[in-house]
Scaffold this motif. Structure first.
Motif, mmCIF file in Angstrom:
data_model
loop_
_atom_site.group_PDB
_atom_site.id
_atom_site.type_symbol
_atom_site.label_atom_id
_atom_site.label_comp_id
_atom_site.label_asym_id
_atom_site.label_seq_id
_atom_site.Cartn_x
_atom_site.Cartn_y
_atom_site.Cartn_z
ATOM 1 N N SER A 238 0.826 -1.213 0.000
ATOM 2 C CA SER A 238 0.000 0.000 0.000
ATOM 3 C C SER A 238 0.859 1.261 0.000
ATOM 4 C CB SER A 238 -0.926 0.002 1.220
ATOM 5 O OG SER A 238 -0.186 0.061 2.433
ATOM 6 N N VAL A 254 -7.850 6.633 -5.472
ATOM 7 C CA VAL A 254 -6.878 5.644 -4.986
ATOM 8 C C VAL A 254 -6.605 4.631 -6.091
ATOM 9 C CG1 VAL A 254 -6.412 3.867 -3.263
ATOM 10 C CG2 VAL A 254 -7.684 5.921 -2.614
ATOM 11 N N THR A 256 -5.828 1.165 -8.028
ATOM 12 C CA THR A 256 -6.475 -0.148 -7.871
ATOM 13 C C THR A 256 -5.703 -1.060 -6.934
ATOM 14 O OG1 THR A 256 -7.362 -0.001 -10.118
ATOM 15 C CG2 THR A 256 -7.315 -2.172 -9.101
ATOM 16 N N TRP A 259 -6.141 -0.350 -3.258
ATOM 17 C CA TRP A 259 -7.376 -0.954 -2.755
ATOM 18 C C TRP A 259 -7.163 -2.442 -2.492
ATOM 19 C CZ3 TRP A 259 -11.161 1.679 -0.771
ATOM 20 C CH2 TRP A 259 -11.499 2.937 -1.252
ATOM 21 N N TRP A 262 -5.160 -2.922 0.673
ATOM 22 C CA TRP A 262 -5.999 -2.734 1.861
ATOM 23 C C TRP A 262 -6.909 -3.936 2.075
ATOM 24 C CZ3 TRP A 262 -7.633 3.011 0.603
ATOM 25 C CH2 TRP A 262 -6.547 3.852 0.856
ATOM 26 N N ALA A 263 -7.407 -4.496 0.977
ATOM 27 C CA ALA A 263 -8.257 -5.684 1.080
ATOM 28 C C ALA A 263 -7.462 -6.860 1.648
ATOM 29 C CB ALA A 263 -8.826 -6.052 -0.289
#
Length: 355
Positions: A238, A254, A256, A259, A262-263
């Motif tokens: 990240s 943000v 891709t 994201w 973070w997932a």
């Protein structure tokens, strides 16, 4: 203390096998080049497989069974990596007049680690189910090796001179040869860039040491070590992703892959929390049956196994037969194992068990 002025990039990104063979007097009817990027990924896969096999064997699985799992995990991981890249870079593949067949041209570059994790995870589930290995046991055994494999893979980006970061004046700046379509227009010749490949290599190697330490110190099982891997990798990715300048789809400001990072952190936390509540105790062995492979049974050529119930039943049968025979003959008899059943890992003397 001597410090370099910059990090030079390699002058080649592939090996000319055709030219090398010609020097040996061998002419091929076609051109054969091997991308160094592919070799880096292949080397990473080999290292991860060896590490995982050793760790899984220490948990009680038979040596080599990891190959039955990666035969599913690796191909599906590559497919998942390609699909994720194509879907997150639609402008490169879907436009008026585009050749959709190029979505399959993986040799032209374009795979995504997060897609590889998804596809590889599905393949590992299939392989574990067919081989009788607990998925979470395999995932925990894989975690350190997977992170090390990703570190080797980043050297492929270095040879390709791609996925670098913003310009920098630091001595650690990365040289990028011109022309390069990834270099922003208007920058002065000789501009140095953030070596994001090196940042991630260092982060991943530190992560391998961290996972090995906490895995042993805290005895993390039931997928909790894999959850820690997702958190570590997601946290680093990240950050490194935000300083890269290669094109990316943006959602709510943000990138891709941020994201996705973070997932990964969220999924890692969920795995640790859920598995801690569901499985507070120690794993029952690497096999879904709860048995543990023993070297003492290496020569046994049989798929038959004895469970605890089978053994207790045989003992009870022996006692009953002994009582019946004692009324007729005082000579004790030994009730042999049936000729068509041989003792396996669970019945052989010296075989190990875990609770």
């Amino acid at each position: 203390m001597f410090l370099p002025q910059s990090i030079p990039s390699p002058s080649i990104n592939s090996l000319d096998i055709t030219g090398w063979l010609q020097t040996l007097g061998i002419d091929l009817p076609f051109t054969l080049n091997i991308r160094i990027y592919a070799l880096c990924i292949l080397f990473g896969i080999i290292i991860a497989t060896i590490m995982t096999s050793r760790r899984l064997t220490k948990r009680g699985a038979e040596p080599g069974i990891v190959l039955d799992i990666i035969l599913w995990a690796v191909p599906l991981g590559i497919i998942g990596a390609r699909v994720f890249h194509v879907l997150t870079h639609p402008g490169d593949y879907f436009y008026p007049g585009a050749d959709l067949a190029k979505t399959l041209y993986i040799w032209e570059g374009g795979i995504a680690i997060f897609g590889g994790l998804i596809g590889g995870g599905i393949g590992a589930m299939i392989g574990c189910r067919l081989s009788g290995i607990r998925f979470w046991t395999f995932a925990d055994a894989l975690a350190p090796g997977l992170l090390l494999a990703q570190a080797f893979g980043r050297f492929g980006n270095y040879f390709n001179q791609e996925l670098f970061g913003f310009p920098t004046d630091g001595w650690w700046g990365l040289e990028i040869a011109s022309p390069n379509t990834a270099i922003p227009i208007g920058l002065a010749p000789g501009t140095l860039f953030q070596p994001t490949f090196a940042y991630e290599v260092i982060w991943n190697v530190l992560g391998v040491l961290f996972l090995l330490f906490i895995g042993k110190k805290l005895s993390l099982q039931w997928g909790k070590l894999f959850g820690a891997y997702l958190i570590w990798y997601g946290a680093g990715r990240s950050v490194w992703e935000t300083i890269r300048i290669d094109p990316s789809e943006i959602f709510f400001g943000v990138r891709t892959n941020v994201w996705a990072a973070w997932a990964a952190i969220a999924v890692g936390l969920i795995i640790i929390i859920v598995q801690t509540r569901r499985h507070p105790g120690v794993e029952c062995g690497p096999h879904t049956s709860g048995t543990v492979w023993s070297a003492a049974t290496a020569a046994v050529d049989s798929k038959e196994t004895y469970s605890d119930e089978d053994l207790r039943g045989d003992d009870a049968s022996n006692e009953s037969d002994s009582e019946d025979n004692s009324s007729e003959d005082n000579t004790p008899e030994v009730n042999p194992l049936p000729h068509d059943r041989e003792p396996s890992a669970t019945s052989t003397a010296g075989a190990k068990r875990t609770l």
